[in-house]
Scaffold this motif. Sequence first.
Motif, PDB file in Angstrom:
ATOM      1  N   THR A  34      52.433  55.674  73.382  1.00 56.87           N
ATOM      2  CA  THR A  34      53.433  54.646  73.108  1.00 56.87           C
ATOM      3  C   THR A  34      52.890  53.273  73.505  1.00 56.87           C
ATOM      4  N   TYR A  35      53.658  52.235  73.203  1.00 57.46           N
ATOM      5  CA  TYR A  35      53.395  50.905  73.733  1.00 57.46           C
ATOM      6  C   TYR A  35      54.350  50.603  74.894  1.00 57.46           C
ATOM      7  N   THR A  36      55.043  51.624  75.368  1.00 53.15           N
ATOM      8  CA  THR A  36      56.023  51.458  76.434  1.00 53.15           C
ATOM      9  C   THR A  36      55.577  52.255  77.657  1.00 53.15           C
ATOM     10  N   SER A  37      56.106  51.872  78.822  1.00 57.16           N
ATOM     11  CA  SER A  37      55.707  52.554  80.049  1.00 57.16           C
ATOM     12  C   SER A  37      56.463  53.869  80.250  1.00 57.16           C
ATOM     13  N   LYS A  38      57.493  54.116  79.435  1.00 58.01           N
ATOM     14  CA  LYS A  38      58.198  55.390  79.450  1.00 58.01           C
ATOM     15  C   LYS A  38      58.174  55.985  78.048  1.00 58.01           C
ATOM     16  N   GLY A  39      58.140  57.300  77.998  1.00 65.74           N
ATOM     17  CA  GLY A  39      58.190  57.970  76.703  1.00 65.74           C
ATOM     18  C   GLY A  39      58.375  59.459  76.893  1.00 65.74           C
ATOM     19  N   ALA A  40      59.258  60.056  76.091  1.00 62.29           N
ATOM     20  CA  ALA A  40      59.500  61.500  76.175  1.00 62.29           C
ATOM     21  C   ALA A  40      59.646  62.049  74.765  1.00 62.29           C
ATOM     22  N   THR A  41      58.545  61.893  74.001  1.00 55.96           N
ATOM     23  CA  THR A  41      58.586  62.260  72.585  1.00 55.96           C
ATOM     24  C   THR A  41      57.518  63.309  72.312  1.00 55.96           C
ATOM     25  N   GLY A  42      57.847  64.561  72.582  1.00 57.91           N
ATOM     26  CA  GLY A  42      56.915  65.632  72.270  1.00 57.91           C
ATOM     27  C   GLY A  42      55.805  65.779  73.293  1.00 57.91           C
ATOM     28  N   TYR A  43      54.761  66.500  72.899  1.00 59.25           N
ATOM     29  CA  TYR A  43      53.636  66.784  73.789  1.00 59.25           C
ATOM     30  C   TYR A  43      52.870  65.507  74.104  1.00 59.25           C
ATOM     31  N   ASP A  44      52.336  65.432  75.306  1.00 54.19           N
ATOM     32  CA  ASP A  44      51.604  64.245  75.751  1.00 54.19           C
ATOM     33  C   ASP A  44      50.125  64.393  75.374  1.00 54.19           C
ATOM     34  N   LEU A  45      49.831  64.071  74.105  1.00 54.33           N
ATOM     35  CA  LEU A  45      48.458  64.213  73.621  1.00 54.33           C
ATOM     36  C   LEU A  45      47.524  63.187  74.257  1.00 54.33           C
ATOM     37  N   THR A  46      48.077  62.046  74.679  1.00 54.85           N
ATOM     38  CA  THR A  46      47.237  61.022  75.296  1.00 54.85           C
ATOM     39  C   THR A  46      46.578  61.565  76.554  1.00 54.85           C
ATOM     40  N   ARG A  47      47.367  62.130  77.443  1.00 60.79           N
ATOM     41  CA  ARG A  47      46.818  62.676  78.680  1.00 60.79           C
ATOM     42  C   ARG A  47      45.930  63.883  78.405  1.00 60.79           C
ATOM     43  N   LEU A  48      46.197  64.612  77.335  1.00 67.52           N
ATOM     44  CA  LEU A  48      45.361  65.756  76.981  1.00 67.52           C
ATOM     45  C   LEU A  48      43.962  65.300  76.563  1.00 67.52           C
ATOM     46  N   LEU A  49      43.904  64.250  75.748  1.00 63.20           N
ATOM     47  CA  LEU A  49      42.599  63.780  75.274  1.00 63.20           C
ATOM     48  C   LEU A  49      41.776  63.164  76.403  1.00 63.20           C
ATOM     49  N   ILE A  50      42.458  62.474  77.345  1.00 65.16           N
ATOM     50  CA  ILE A  50      41.733  61.875  78.462  1.00 65.16           C
ATOM     51  C   ILE A  50      41.197  62.990  79.351  1.00 65.16           C
ATOM     52  N   GLY A  51      39.900  62.980  79.600  1.00 65.60           N
ATOM     53  CA  GLY A  51      39.263  64.034  80.376  1.00 65.60           C
ATOM     54  C   GLY A  51      38.737  65.182  79.550  1.00 65.60           C
ATOM     55  N   GLY A 100      35.263  64.408  74.810  1.00 66.56           N
ATOM     56  CA  GLY A 100      34.879  64.361  73.401  1.00 66.56           C
ATOM     57  C   GLY A 100      34.859  65.701  72.713  1.00 66.56           C
ATOM     58  N   THR A 101      35.505  66.720  73.297  1.00 62.92           N
ATOM     59  CA  THR A 101      35.511  68.054  72.678  1.00 62.92           C
ATOM     60  C   THR A 101      36.700  68.265  71.761  1.00 62.92           C
ATOM     61  N   LEU A 102      37.702  67.381  71.815  1.00 69.01           N
ATOM     62  CA  LEU A 102      38.902  67.522  70.981  1.00 69.01           C
ATOM     63  C   LEU A 102      38.988  66.468  69.894  1.00 69.01           C
ATOM     64  N   ALA A 103      38.596  65.233  70.217  1.00 69.47           N
ATOM     65  CA  ALA A 103      38.719  64.124  69.278  1.00 69.47           C
ATOM     66  C   ALA A 103      37.825  62.981  69.740  1.00 69.47           C
ATOM     67  N   LEU A 104      37.523  62.066  68.816  1.00 69.15           N
ATOM     68  CA  LEU A 104      36.761  60.862  69.121  1.00 69.15           C
ATOM     69  C   LEU A 104      37.737  59.697  69.220  1.00 69.15           C
ATOM     70  N   ILE A 105      37.832  59.075  70.381  1.00 72.49           N
ATOM     71  CA  ILE A 105      38.757  57.966  70.615  1.00 72.49           C
ATOM     72  C   ILE A 105      38.195  56.701  69.975  1.00 72.49           C
ATOM     73  N   THR A 106      39.000  56.033  69.163  1.00 68.33           N
ATOM     74  CA  THR A 106      38.556  54.803  68.493  1.00 68.33           C
ATOM     75  C   THR A 106      39.315  53.566  68.959  1.00 68.33           C
ATOM     76  N   GLU A 107      40.399  53.776  69.722  1.00 62.63           N
ATOM     77  CA  GLU A 107      41.194  52.645  70.212  1.00 62.63           C
ATOM     78  C   GLU A 107      42.051  53.140  71.378  1.00 62.63           C
ATOM     79  N   ALA A 108      42.244  52.295  72.380  1.00 65.54           N
ATOM     80  CA  ALA A 108      43.053  52.676  73.535  1.00 65.54           C
ATOM     81  C   ALA A 108      44.012  51.557  73.903  1.00 65.54           C
ATOM     82  N   THR A 109      45.248  51.919  74.167  1.00 63.50           N
ATOM     83  CA  THR A 109      46.241  50.978  74.681  1.00 63.50           C
ATOM     84  C   THR A 109      46.374  51.240  76.174  1.00 63.50           C
ATOM     85  N   LEU A 110      45.935  50.268  76.970  1.00 65.47           N
ATOM     86  CA  LEU A 110      45.798  50.448  78.408  1.00 65.47           C
ATOM     87  C   LEU A 110      46.944  49.785  79.164  1.00 65.47           C
TER      88      LEU A 110
END
Length: 456
Positions: free
Chosen positions: A181-198, A201-211
């Motif tokens: 999300t672009y928000t500090s809170k979110g409860a919309t389905g599985y948290d794929l962001t935290r899954l990809l971090i760590g 590079g075995t699941l996907a190639l990150i091309t952009e990050a919102t920090l």
Amino acid sequence: MPPAAELLTRLRGIFPADALATGEAERIAYSYDNSRRHALPDAVVFPTGHAQVEALVQACREYRLPVVARGRGSNTTGATVPVEGGVVVSFERMNRILRIDPDNRLAVVEPGVLNGDLQKALAPHGFFWPPDPSSAPWCSVGGNLACNSAGPRAVKYGTPRENTLGLRAVAGSGEGFRCGTYTSKGATGYDLTRLLIGSEGTLALITEATLKLTPKPSAIRTVRATYRDVGAAARAVARIMAQPVTPCALEFIDDVALKLAHAHGGDSVPLAGAMLMIEVDGEPATLDGAVEAVSAAARGDGLEQLSIARSAEETLALWSARKALSPAQRTISPNKINEDVVVPVSHLPALVDGIKQLSARHDVLIVSFGHAGNGNLHVNLLPRDEAERERAHACLADLFALVIALDGTLSGEHGIGLVKREFMPLALSPNALGLMRNVKNAFDPDGILNPGKLLP
């Protein structure tokens, strides 16, 4: 035309001119990382946009050719070594800071942005991105995300997982997607962001990050405490972390490390049984009270000396021991084995005591230091010859067994890569590993993304 030649022609269409490298010298330059392991890729590509990455993965999937994402190669576990050949994707040209949004406390960046360059760009706005690995001047944000690399500030501000709002990426299927999300809170389905971090590079190639950004504190104060022995210092860490003022850095250095640093850095480095480097940040009006609270917790049985820096010069002097460590270790062993294990903070005394016993049992020099506030120690084995190297590898297996017995885990920020994947069954049950393989298959059905890494 054979498939290899067909694919090469297709890649040249996606990556014109010098955006594709197939010469031996260029391939050698991207064949290794800071683990000192290496394997030659078939080609290296330098994307400048998301669409190129999608086209690349689609082409490589068609020909079942491995794809290995790479930041700046500072990883120590072999995570970016192309062990099965294929295409190395260097993100060094995707290095733009796309947006800094102080009102919403976020920045949108490409993966090739250097951590240090991002911090410089954020400073005039009064913000910082908390992850601060020691390689910050030359490591990339994409690499930080791939391994969840943090650094000293993680004790107070968290790792990339806690400081990333969303990602754009390309799965091994060749499909691009956004998550988070672009928000500090979110409860919309599985948290794929935290899954990809760590996920290295075995699941996907990150091309952009919102920090997620954090306001810079107005002031920082540094405290250095020396102790009779490592056990006393470890118990002090537990006391410090059990009181309300959380330090922004809490670094542990053992006696062996101090002796090495003293020999390299001179009398500015104290000789003691162990040392803690503590930083407290905040606003000037409250900082004295915060420092006193942390100092009171640092005092206790085994404390030898406690020093509080009152100026920038004094702060640099207090940090001298920590700064002298890396060059000092290089003089002992060019084949240093650097592991970053983690245990619950209350088990830190047992870990440091156990490391002493392992060093004696295997007759291998071990230097321990690191981010004690998280229970994250960098355990450096320093073998000096082939016999010691063999003993060091046996010692490593015992170290991981000790860490798991203390309810710990194999890595805090270096990741798994090649080096630790054989030990993954120590840390995770067969059922958990099976679920991870299912997740891998969902993102990367043909297994082309960074094969041979992370999962045993």
